[in-house]
Design a protein around this motif. Structure first.
Motif, PDB file in Angstrom:
ATOM      1  N   LEU A  84       0.836  -1.192   0.000  1.00 44.31           N
ATOM      2  CA  LEU A  84       0.000   0.000   0.000  1.00 44.31           C
ATOM      3  C   LEU A  84       0.875   1.247   0.000  1.00 44.31           C
ATOM      4  O   LEU A  84       1.875   1.304   0.708  1.00 44.31           O
ATOM      5  N   ARG A  85       0.468   2.239  -0.759  1.00 42.81           N
ATOM      6  CA  ARG A  85       1.203   3.496  -0.774  1.00 42.81           C
ATOM      7  C   ARG A  85       0.728   4.368   0.383  1.00 42.81           C
ATOM      8  O   ARG A  85      -0.302   4.111   1.008  1.00 42.81           O
ATOM      9  N   SER A  86       1.488   5.395   0.691  1.00 44.67           N
ATOM     10  CA  SER A  86       1.219   6.262   1.843  1.00 44.67           C
ATOM     11  C   SER A  86      -0.213   6.783   1.873  1.00 44.67           C
ATOM     12  O   SER A  86      -0.864   6.755   2.916  1.00 44.67           O
ATOM     13  N   GLY A 145      -7.353   7.039   8.674  1.00 41.99           N
ATOM     14  CA  GLY A 145      -8.010   8.285   9.060  1.00 41.99           C
ATOM     15  C   GLY A 145      -7.043   9.379   9.479  1.00 41.99           C
ATOM     16  O   GLY A 145      -7.394  10.226  10.302  1.00 41.99           O
ATOM     17  N   VAL A 146      -5.828   9.358   8.930  1.00 42.15           N
ATOM     18  CA  VAL A 146      -4.823  10.386   9.228  1.00 42.15           C
ATOM     19  C   VAL A 146      -4.272  10.917   7.907  1.00 42.15           C
ATOM     20  O   VAL A 146      -4.579  10.394   6.842  1.00 42.15           O
ATOM     21  N   THR A 164       1.267  12.668   9.082  1.00 47.86           N
ATOM     22  CA  THR A 164       1.145  11.931  10.342  1.00 47.86           C
ATOM     23  C   THR A 164       1.857  10.590  10.246  1.00 47.86           C
ATOM     24  O   THR A 164       2.549  10.176  11.183  1.00 47.86           O
ATOM     25  N   LEU A 165       1.727   9.916   9.100  1.00 49.09           N
ATOM     26  CA  LEU A 165       2.444   8.648   8.910  1.00 49.09           C
ATOM     27  C   LEU A 165       3.948   8.858   9.033  1.00 49.09           C
ATOM     28  O   LEU A 165       4.646   8.074   9.675  1.00 49.09           O
ATOM     29  N   ARG A 208       9.145   8.539  12.171  1.00 52.92           N
ATOM     30  CA  ARG A 208      10.258   9.202  12.875  1.00 52.92           C
ATOM     31  C   ARG A 208      10.274   8.865  14.357  1.00 52.92           C
ATOM     32  O   ARG A 208      11.342   8.732  14.958  1.00 52.92           O
ATOM     33  N   ARG A 209       9.096   8.745  14.962  1.00 52.11           N
ATOM     34  CA  ARG A 209       8.986   8.440  16.396  1.00 52.11           C
ATOM     35  C   ARG A 209       9.142   6.953  16.690  1.00 52.11           C
ATOM     36  O   ARG A 209       9.173   6.555  17.853  1.00 52.11           O
TER      37      ARG A 209
END
Length: 51
Positions: free
Chosen positions: A5-7, A15-16, A20-21, A26-27
């Protein structure tokens, strides 16, 4: 070529937005996905959380 799946698809299913992804990556909350030959992120089916 890898499949996945792409971004935008993952973001919509979760639902973002796409930023956000990237923040989650990064986190360390979302594993860094594989990349297509063209450099696009390719997430596994379970990355969206949709079942």
């Amino acid at each position: 070529m890898s499949t996945g799946l792409r971004s935008g698809q993952v973001a919509e299913a979760a639902g973002v937005n796409i930023q956000t992804l990237r923040y989650y990556e990064r986190r360390g909350l979302l594993a860094e996905p594989e990349r297509s030959n063209g450099g696009h992120r390719l997430y596994s089916e379970d990355a969206s959380g949709a079942r």
